[in-house]
Design a protein around this motif. Structure first.
Motif, PDB file in Angstrom:
ATOM      1  N   UNK A  38      69.687  49.513  22.603  1.00 21.85           N
ATOM      2  CA  UNK A  38      69.236  48.325  23.310  1.00 21.85           C
ATOM      3  C   UNK A  38      68.011  47.700  22.635  1.00 21.85           C
ATOM      4  N   UNK A  39      67.143  48.527  22.072  1.00 24.32           N
ATOM      5  CA  UNK A  39      66.034  47.975  21.299  1.00 24.32           C
ATOM      6  C   UNK A  39      66.540  47.199  20.091  1.00 24.32           C
ATOM      7  N   UNK A  40      67.589  47.735  19.443  1.00 27.33           N
ATOM      8  CA  UNK A  40      68.183  47.023  18.310  1.00 27.33           C
ATOM      9  C   UNK A  40      68.807  45.701  18.759  1.00 27.33           C
ATOM     10  N   UNK A  41      69.458  45.702  19.934  1.00 26.60           N
ATOM     11  CA  UNK A  41      70.016  44.455  20.471  1.00 26.60           C
ATOM     12  C   UNK A  41      68.929  43.410  20.683  1.00 26.60           C
ATOM     13  N   UNK A  42      67.791  43.843  21.251  1.00 33.27           N
ATOM     14  CA  UNK A  42      66.701  42.899  21.520  1.00 33.27           C
ATOM     15  C   UNK A  42      66.139  42.322  20.216  1.00 33.27           C
ATOM     16  N   UNK A  43      65.923  43.192  19.218  1.00 37.11           N
ATOM     17  CA  UNK A  43      65.383  42.726  17.940  1.00 37.11           C
ATOM     18  C   UNK A  43      66.360  41.776  17.268  1.00 37.11           C
ATOM     19  N   UNK A  44      67.652  42.088  17.305  1.00 42.17           N
ATOM     20  CA  UNK A  44      68.649  41.235  16.663  1.00 42.17           C
ATOM     21  C   UNK A  44      68.727  39.876  17.341  1.00 42.17           C
ATOM     22  N   UNK A  45      68.712  39.857  18.679  1.00 43.29           N
ATOM     23  CA  UNK A  45      68.790  38.584  19.400  1.00 43.29           C
ATOM     24  C   UNK A  45      67.577  37.705  19.094  1.00 43.29           C
ATOM     25  N   UNK A  46      66.376  38.303  19.046  1.00 45.10           N
ATOM     26  CA  UNK A  46      65.186  37.514  18.770  1.00 45.10           C
ATOM     27  C   UNK A  46      65.219  36.962  17.341  1.00 45.10           C
ATOM     28  N   UNK A  47      65.700  37.768  16.377  1.00 38.89           N
ATOM     29  CA  UNK A  47      65.804  37.284  14.998  1.00 38.89           C
ATOM     30  C   UNK A  47      66.834  36.171  14.878  1.00 38.89           C
ATOM     31  N   UNK A  97      71.127  44.047  26.883  1.00 38.64           N
ATOM     32  CA  UNK A  97      72.587  43.903  26.921  1.00 38.64           C
ATOM     33  C   UNK A  97      72.974  42.547  27.488  1.00 38.64           C
ATOM     34  N   UNK A  98      72.328  42.141  28.590  1.00 40.24           N
ATOM     35  CA  UNK A  98      72.612  40.836  29.181  1.00 40.24           C
ATOM     36  C   UNK A  98      72.285  39.713  28.210  1.00 40.24           C
ATOM     37  N   UNK A  99      71.171  39.830  27.485  1.00 41.94           N
ATOM     38  CA  UNK A  99      70.788  38.796  26.520  1.00 41.94           C
ATOM     39  C   UNK A  99      71.814  38.684  25.398  1.00 41.94           C
ATOM     40  N   UNK A 100      72.295  39.820  24.896  1.00 38.68           N
ATOM     41  CA  UNK A 100      73.257  39.795  23.792  1.00 38.68           C
ATOM     42  C   UNK A 100      74.584  39.176  24.239  1.00 38.68           C
ATOM     43  N   UNK A 101      75.093  39.595  25.401  1.00 40.55           N
ATOM     44  CA  UNK A 101      76.376  39.084  25.893  1.00 40.55           C
ATOM     45  C   UNK A 101      76.281  37.586  26.174  1.00 40.55           C
ATOM     46  N   UNK A 102      75.213  37.158  26.838  1.00 39.68           N
ATOM     47  CA  UNK A 102      75.084  35.748  27.208  1.00 39.68           C
ATOM     48  C   UNK A 102      74.866  34.864  25.981  1.00 39.68           C
ATOM     49  N   UNK A 103      74.127  35.352  24.990  1.00 44.68           N
ATOM     50  CA  UNK A 103      73.942  34.577  23.752  1.00 44.68           C
ATOM     51  C   UNK A 103      75.257  34.432  23.005  1.00 44.68           C
ATOM     52  N   UNK A 104      76.039  35.496  22.956  1.00 48.65           N
ATOM     53  CA  UNK A 104      77.353  35.449  22.324  1.00 48.65           C
ATOM     54  C   UNK A 104      78.224  34.394  23.009  1.00 48.65           C
ATOM     55  N   UNK A 105      78.254  34.419  24.342  1.00 50.18           N
ATOM     56  CA  UNK A 105      79.067  33.453  25.096  1.00 50.18           C
ATOM     57  C   UNK A 105      78.598  32.032  24.819  1.00 50.18           C
ATOM     58  N   UNK A 106      77.275  31.813  24.773  1.00 49.51           N
ATOM     59  CA  UNK A 106      76.757  30.460  24.566  1.00 49.51           C
ATOM     60  C   UNK A 106      77.123  29.916  23.183  1.00 49.51           C
ATOM     61  N   UNK A 107      77.020  30.747  22.141  1.00 44.47           N
ATOM     62  CA  UNK A 107      77.399  30.276  20.800  1.00 44.47           C
ATOM     63  C   UNK A 107      78.887  29.927  20.751  1.00 44.47           C
ATOM     64  N   UNK A 108      79.714  30.729  21.431  1.00 42.91           N
ATOM     65  CA  UNK A 108      81.149  30.428  21.465  1.00 42.91           C
ATOM     66  C   UNK A 108      81.426  29.154  22.259  1.00 42.91           C
ATOM     67  N   UNK A 109      80.708  28.944  23.366  1.00 37.26           N
ATOM     68  CA  UNK A 109      80.882  27.720  24.152  1.00 37.26           C
ATOM     69  C   UNK A 109      80.494  26.484  23.350  1.00 37.26           C
ATOM     70  N   UNK A 110      79.402  26.564  22.602  1.00 41.45           N
ATOM     71  CA  UNK A 110      78.961  25.414  21.810  1.00 41.45           C
ATOM     72  C   UNK A 110      79.965  25.082  20.714  1.00 41.45           C
ATOM     73  N   UNK A 176      75.162  25.250  32.152  1.00 43.63           N
ATOM     74  CA  UNK A 176      75.965  26.465  32.195  1.00 43.63           C
ATOM     75  C   UNK A 176      75.252  27.523  33.031  1.00 43.63           C
ATOM     76  N   UNK A 177      75.991  28.606  33.351  1.00 42.59           N
ATOM     77  CA  UNK A 177      75.438  29.732  34.074  1.00 42.59           C
ATOM     78  C   UNK A 177      75.534  30.985  33.216  1.00 42.59           C
ATOM     79  N   UNK A 178      74.723  31.980  33.554  1.00 43.01           N
ATOM     80  CA  UNK A 178      74.745  33.238  32.803  1.00 43.01           C
ATOM     81  C   UNK A 178      76.088  33.937  32.994  1.00 43.01           C
ATOM     82  N   UNK A 179      76.587  34.514  31.901  1.00 40.84           N
ATOM     83  CA  UNK A 179      77.883  35.197  31.923  1.00 40.84           C
ATOM     84  C   UNK A 179      77.745  36.681  32.191  1.00 40.84           C
ATOM     85  N   UNK A 180      76.546  37.185  32.432  1.00 42.84           N
ATOM     86  CA  UNK A 180      76.352  38.627  32.542  1.00 42.84           C
ATOM     87  C   UNK A 180      77.034  39.197  33.784  1.00 42.84           C
TER      88      UNK A 180
END
Length: 384
Positions: A38-47, A97-110, A176-180
Motif C-alpha cells: 500500500x505504501x508503494x501504491x501511494x508513492x506510485x499514485x503521487x508520482x 487502495x481506494x486512490x489507486x482504483x479510483x485514479x485508474x477508473x478516472x483515466x479510463x473514463x477520460x 463523477x463519483x468515487x468508484x471505490x
C-alpha cells in the motif's frame, strides 16, 4: 531470612523488568503501519500525478494555440481545470487502495470520453491529440499497476471496463463519483476489510504534507485558468471600441481641415456637426457605461470565485486537521488500553510467582520437617 528476602526482591525485580519490556513491545506494535504494497501504491499514485498534470497541460495549451475558435479554447481550459481537480480528489484519499482504483477508473473514463463518448468532437480537427494523450496516460497507469499482481490486475481491469461503460463522463465538467464503493461490492469486500489501518503517525503526517504541497502548487494555476475562462466568455468587444475611437479621430481631423479652409462656414458647420455627433456621442456613452458595468460584474464574479476557493481551501485544511486529531486520539486510547492490559497481566503473574515462592520457601520445609518427624517416630517405635 535476610538472604531469603534478598532473593525474593531479585525475583520480583526480574518479573517487573520482563513485564516492562513486554509493555514496550506492545506499545510499539499497537500502531499498525501501512503494508509495503500500500505504501508503494501511494508513492506510485503521487508520482503519476506529476506526469498527468504535465501532459494534460501541454496538450491543452497546444490545442489552444493552434485554434482561433472560442469554444475550442474554452474546452481546452475546462479540460485542464476539471481534469486536474478530479485527479486531486482521486489520488488524495485516505486509503492507498481506494486512490489507486479510483485514479485508474478516472483515466479510463477520460480516455473513453474523448474517443467514443460525449466529448469526441470538443476539439474539432485537433481531437486526435487529446485522444492520444488520454490513452497514453491510461496505458502508463495500467502498465505500472501490473507490478502489484497479474491476477488482481486482470480482475480489476474487468471492473474498470464495466464501471466506465456504466458511468461515463457526460460533459467537460468531468462530474463523477468515487468508484471505490462499487469496487468493494464487485470484490465482495467490506470497507473494514479493505482499510485496516491509516498508518503510523509519521505516515499520516507525511500524507497531509503531500496534500498541502499539491494544493499550494496547483491552486494558483487553476485560479489563473478560471480567470482566463471568464474573460473568454465576457461580452467586452475590444474591436468595436477601437473602431469607434478611429471614427472620432477621422472626424476631428476633417473638422480641423475645414476650419483652416473656410472660416466663414464654421458657424453653420459647427451647428450641423453638433446635431450629427450628439446621437453618436450619446450612443458611445451608453455603450461605454454598459461595458464598464459588465466589467464590474465580471470582476465581482472573479472576486467571488477567489473567495469561494479560499473558503474551500480553509475547509479542507480544517477537515484534514480534524481527521489527524481523531487518528491521534484513537492511537492514544489504544496505547492506554494496551498499557493497562499488560500491567494487569504482569501483576497477575507477579502474584502467582509470589504465592509459589511462599509455598516453596515456607510450607515446603515445614511439610518436609513434619514428614521426617513422623518417620523418625515410627523408626523409634519399631526399635522399642
Amino acid at each position: 531470612m535476610r538472604a531469603m528476602f534478598r532473593f525474593s526482591f531479585v525475583v520480583v525485580a526480574s518479573v517487573l523488568l520482563a513485564g516492562c519490556s513486554l509493555v514496550e513491545i506492545k506499545l510499539e506494535s499497537g500502531i499498525e503501519p501501512l503494508p509495503k504494497d500500500q505504501l508503494n501504491m501511494r508513492v506510485f499514485s503521487r508520482d503519476f500525478s506529476t506526469v498527468f498534470y504535465s501532459q494534460v497541460e501541454s496538450t491543452a495549451d497546444l490545442i489552444e494555440r493552434n485554434s482561433d475558435s472560442v469554444p475550442i479554447k474554452s474546452n481546452s481550459l475546462m479540460w485542464k481545470i476539471n481534469a486536474e481537480q478530479n485527479l486531486q480528489h482521486t489520488i488524495f484519499q485516505a486509503s492507498p487502495t481506494a486512490a489507486m482504483v479510483d485514479t485508474w477508473v478516472f483515466t479510463a473514463q477520460m480516455a473513453q470520453f474523448f474517443e467514443f463518448g460525449a466529448g469526441k468532437n470538443v476539439f474539432g480537427e485537433q481531437q486526435q491529440t487529446a485522444i492520444d494523450v488520454s490513452n497514453h496516460l491510461r496505458t502508463q497507469f495500467e502498465r505500472t499497476i501490473k507490478n502489484f499482481g497479474v491476477a488482481s490486475f486482470q480482475k480489476n481491469q474487468g471492473f474498470v471496463t464495466q464501471y466506465v461503460a456504466k458511468h461515463p463522463i457526460k460533459d467537460m465538467s468531468f462530474a463523477r463519483q468515487s468508484a471505490f464503493t462499487d469496487w468493494l461490492e464487485y470484490n465482495e469486500l467490506s470497507e473494514f476489510d479493505a482499510v485496516t489501518t491509516f498508518g503510523t503517525v509519521p505516515e499520516v503526517m507525511s500524507d497531509i504534507s503531500d496534500r498541502m504541497a499539491m494544493i499550494a502548487e496547483q491552486m494558483p494555476k487553476i485560479l489563473g485558468w478560471k480567470a482566463e475562462l471568464y474573460a473568454l466568455h465576457s461580452n467586452i468587444n475590444a474591436d468595436e471600441v477601437q473602431a469607434t475611437l478611429v471614427s472620432i479621430s477621422d472626424t476631428s481631423a476633417k473638422f480641423q481641415q475645414l476650419m483652416a479652409q473656410s472660416p466663414e462656414m464654421m458657424q453653420a458647420l459647427a451647428i450641423d456637426m453638433r446635431r450629427e455627433l450628439t446621437p453618436l456621442l450619446t450612443q458611445l456613452s451608453a455603450a461605454t457605461d454598459d461595458k464598464l458595468s459588465q466589467l464590474s460584474v465580471e470582476r465581482q464574479a472573479l472576486e467571488l470565485m477567489v473567495k469561494n476557493e479560499r473558503i474551500a481551501l480553509e475547509a479542507m485544511v480544517s477537515r484534514e486537521r480534524a481527521a489527524a486529531a481523531v487518528d491521534l486520539e484513537q492511537i492514544s486510547e489504544q496505547t492506554v488500553k494496551v498499557v493497562f492490559e499488560e500491567i494487569t497481566k504482569t501483576l497477575k503473574s507477579l502474584i502467582l510467582y509470589f504465592v509459589l515462592f511462599l509455598l516453596v520457601v515456607f510450607f515446603a520445609p515445614l511439610g518436609l520437617g513434619v514428614w521426617l518427624g513422623k518417620r523418625m517416630q515410627r523408626s523409634a517405635g519399631n526399635k522399642v
